[in-house]
Design a protein around this motif. Structure first.
Motif, PDB file in Angstrom:
ATOM      1  N   ILE A  22       0.985  -0.755  -0.139  1.00  0.00           N
ATOM      2  CA  ILE A  22       0.377   0.335  -0.384  1.00  0.00           C
ATOM      3  C   ILE A  22       0.789   0.837   0.046  1.00  0.00           C
ATOM      4  O   ILE A  22       1.765   1.216   0.631  1.00  0.00           O
ATOM      5  N   PRO A  23       0.564   1.904  -0.972  1.00  0.00           N
ATOM      6  CA  PRO A  23       1.310   3.258  -1.044  1.00  0.00           C
ATOM      7  C   PRO A  23       1.480   4.269   0.318  1.00  0.00           C
ATOM      8  O   PRO A  23       0.212   4.276   0.677  1.00  0.00           O
ATOM      9  N   ASP A  24       2.819   4.898   0.146  1.00  0.00           N
ATOM     10  CA  ASP A  24       1.920   5.700   1.673  1.00  0.00           C
ATOM     11  C   ASP A  24       0.858   7.026   1.640  1.00  0.00           C
ATOM     12  O   ASP A  24       0.567   6.926   2.499  1.00  0.00           O
ATOM     13  N   GLU A  25       0.745   7.479   0.326  1.00  0.00           N
ATOM     14  CA  GLU A  25       0.400   8.122   0.134  1.00  0.00           C
ATOM     15  C   GLU A  25      -0.903   7.684   0.045  1.00  0.00           C
ATOM     16  O   GLU A  25      -2.139   8.500   0.681  1.00  0.00           O
ATOM     17  N   PHE A  26      -1.767   6.919   0.787  1.00  0.00           N
ATOM     18  CA  PHE A  26      -2.960   5.832   0.565  1.00  0.00           C
ATOM     19  C   PHE A  26      -2.744   6.119   2.127  1.00  0.00           C
ATOM     20  O   PHE A  26      -4.332   5.772   2.377  1.00  0.00           O
ATOM     21  N   LEU A  27      -2.118   6.433   3.102  1.00  0.00           N
ATOM     22  CA  LEU A  27      -2.859   5.532   4.012  1.00  0.00           C
ATOM     23  C   LEU A  27      -3.057   7.159   5.348  1.00  0.00           C
ATOM     24  O   LEU A  27      -4.462   6.561   5.952  1.00  0.00           O
ATOM     25  N   ASP A  28      -2.822   7.829   4.196  1.00  0.00           N
ATOM     26  CA  ASP A  28      -4.177   9.141   5.434  1.00  0.00           C
ATOM     27  C   ASP A  28      -5.051   9.011   4.510  1.00  0.00           C
ATOM     28  O   ASP A  28      -6.702   9.116   5.466  1.00  0.00           O
ATOM     29  N   LEU A  29      -5.759   8.761   2.973  1.00  0.00           N
ATOM     30  CA  LEU A  29      -7.040   8.622   2.727  1.00  0.00           C
ATOM     31  C   LEU A  29      -7.562   7.663   3.730  1.00  0.00           C
ATOM     32  O   LEU A  29      -9.280   7.123   3.961  1.00  0.00           O
TER      33      LEU A  29
ATOM     34  N   ALA B 129      -7.193   6.234   6.286  1.00  0.00           N
ATOM     35  CA  ALA B 129      -7.816   5.617   7.256  1.00  0.00           C
ATOM     36  C   ALA B 129      -8.868   7.477   8.415  1.00  0.00           C
ATOM     37  O   ALA B 129      -9.491   6.925   9.121  1.00  0.00           O
ATOM     38  N   GLU B 130      -8.644   7.735   6.980  1.00  0.00           N
ATOM     39  CA  GLU B 130      -9.847   8.475   7.237  1.00  0.00           C
ATOM     40  C   GLU B 130     -11.006   8.046   6.998  1.00  0.00           C
ATOM     41  O   GLU B 130     -12.177   7.889   7.484  1.00  0.00           O
ATOM     42  N   LYS B 131     -10.997   7.135   6.183  1.00  0.00           N
ATOM     43  CA  LYS B 131     -12.655   6.221   5.617  1.00  0.00           C
ATOM     44  C   LYS B 131     -12.864   5.300   6.792  1.00  0.00           C
ATOM     45  O   LYS B 131     -13.667   5.473   7.558  1.00  0.00           O
ATOM     46  N   PHE B 132     -11.452   4.419   8.456  1.00  0.00           N
ATOM     47  CA  PHE B 132     -11.817   4.556   8.872  1.00  0.00           C
ATOM     48  C   PHE B 132     -11.928   5.001  10.485  1.00  0.00           C
ATOM     49  O   PHE B 132     -13.278   4.581  11.043  1.00  0.00           O
ATOM     50  N   ARG B 133     -12.178   6.179   9.808  1.00  0.00           N
ATOM     51  CA  ARG B 133     -12.358   6.490  11.746  1.00  0.00           C
ATOM     52  C   ARG B 133     -14.140   7.350  10.434  1.00  0.00           C
ATOM     53  O   ARG B 133     -14.591   7.330  11.715  1.00  0.00           O
ATOM     54  N   MET B 134     -14.609   7.245   9.400  1.00  0.00           N
ATOM     55  CA  MET B 134     -15.985   7.873   9.508  1.00  0.00           C
ATOM     56  C   MET B 134     -16.298   6.878   9.672  1.00  0.00           C
ATOM     57  O   MET B 134     -17.843   6.728  10.112  1.00  0.00           O
ATOM     58  N   LEU B 135     -16.316   5.319   9.337  1.00  0.00           N
ATOM     59  CA  LEU B 135     -16.842   3.764  10.092  1.00  0.00           C
ATOM     60  C   LEU B 135     -16.447   4.036  11.239  1.00  0.00           C
ATOM     61  O   LEU B 135     -16.966   2.264  12.042  1.00  0.00           O
ATOM     62  N   ALA B 136     -15.599   4.097  12.790  1.00  0.00           N
ATOM     63  CA  ALA B 136     -15.320   4.150  13.383  1.00  0.00           C
ATOM     64  C   ALA B 136     -16.251   4.682  14.975  1.00  0.00           C
ATOM     65  O   ALA B 136     -16.103   5.334  15.544  1.00  0.00           O
ATOM     66  N   ASP B 137     -17.814   5.059  14.470  1.00  0.00           N
ATOM     67  CA  ASP B 137     -18.349   6.015  15.051  1.00  0.00           C
ATOM     68  C   ASP B 137     -19.809   5.018  15.165  1.00  0.00           C
ATOM     69  O   ASP B 137     -20.507   5.092  13.792  1.00  0.00           O
ATOM     70  N   ALA B 138     -20.900   4.443  16.216  1.00  0.00           N
ATOM     71  CA  ALA B 138     -21.632   3.703  16.135  1.00  0.00           C
ATOM     72  C   ALA B 138     -23.180   4.546  15.418  1.00  0.00           C
ATOM     73  O   ALA B 138     -24.399   3.454  15.064  1.00  0.00           O
ATOM     74  N   THR B 139     -23.055   5.365  15.488  1.00  0.00           N
ATOM     75  CA  THR B 139     -23.756   6.126  14.958  1.00  0.00           C
ATOM     76  C   THR B 139     -23.595   6.506  13.847  1.00  0.00           C
ATOM     77  O   THR B 139     -24.617   6.707  12.873  1.00  0.00           O
ATOM     78  N   ARG B 140     -22.590   6.741  13.182  1.00  0.00           N
ATOM     79  CA  ARG B 140     -22.258   7.217  11.246  1.00  0.00           C
ATOM     80  C   ARG B 140     -22.462   5.244  11.123  1.00  0.00           C
ATOM     81  O   ARG B 140     -23.223   5.274  10.223  1.00  0.00           O
ATOM     82  N   LEU B 141     -22.708   4.528  11.996  1.00  0.00           N
ATOM     83  CA  LEU B 141     -22.135   3.161  11.166  1.00  0.00           C
ATOM     84  C   LEU B 141     -24.043   2.776  11.374  1.00  0.00           C
ATOM     85  O   LEU B 141     -24.955   2.401  10.214  1.00  0.00           O
ATOM     86  N   ALA B 142     -24.647   2.933  12.374  1.00  0.00           N
ATOM     87  CA  ALA B 142     -26.595   3.242  12.337  1.00  0.00           C
ATOM     88  C   ALA B 142     -26.764   3.772  11.057  1.00  0.00           C
ATOM     89  O   ALA B 142     -27.445   3.459  10.562  1.00  0.00           O
ATOM     90  N   ILE B 143     -26.334   5.318  10.707  1.00  0.00           N
ATOM     91  CA  ILE B 143     -27.166   5.632  10.114  1.00  0.00           C
ATOM     92  C   ILE B 143     -26.340   5.361   8.433  1.00  0.00           C
ATOM     93  O   ILE B 143     -27.814   5.487   7.067  1.00  0.00           O
TER      94      ILE B 143
END
Length: 121
Positions: A5-12, A14-28
């Motif tokens: 996985i290219p280093d340039e992808f890691l921040d991108l 991480a942002e997707k995983f951050r969005m999925l790391a919340d129960a309210t967002r997952l419920a939505i």
């Protein structure tokens, strides 16, 4: 061996995983897996309050996971990233597999215990 996985992808990523790391967002997101919804429908289906749902929908839209469409005074939301549903399904399957393994281990433990003499030390 899988491609690195290219280093340039890691921040991108991480942002997707951050969005999925919340129960309210997952419920939505779960609500939107059934199709397009307006805020009121999402509130009803998730049991969260309107202000909280609106805040999280805005975050999900900014992250590109959901898309919005305005019709008159109403705003409708839908999943915008096919990864979301696939990833949620994969995680759920993993949870079920882990739970089954735990049950199997506990059953073996109980089966092993059932033949013992309770008075023996």
């Amino acid at each position: 061996m899988a491609a690195a996985i290219p280093d340039e992808f890691l921040d991108l990523m991480a942002e997707k995983f951050r969005m999925l790391a919340d129960a309210t967002r997952l419920a939505i997101l779960r609500s939107l897996m059934s199709g397009e919804r307006n805020v009121t429908q999402v509130v009803d289906e998730t049991g969260r309050n309107q202000a909280n749902v609106s805040k999280h929908l805005k975050m999900l839209a900014e992250a590109g996971l959901v898309a919005r469409r305005k019709e008159g005074l109403q705003v409708f939301y839908r999943l915008n990233d096919p990864l979301v549903e696939r990833l949620c399904k994969l995680v759920c399957e993993t949870i079920v597999e882990e739970a089954q393994k735990d049950l199997d281990r506990q059953k073996r433990l109980l089966d092993g215990w059932s033949g013992r003499n309770p008075g023996a030390a």
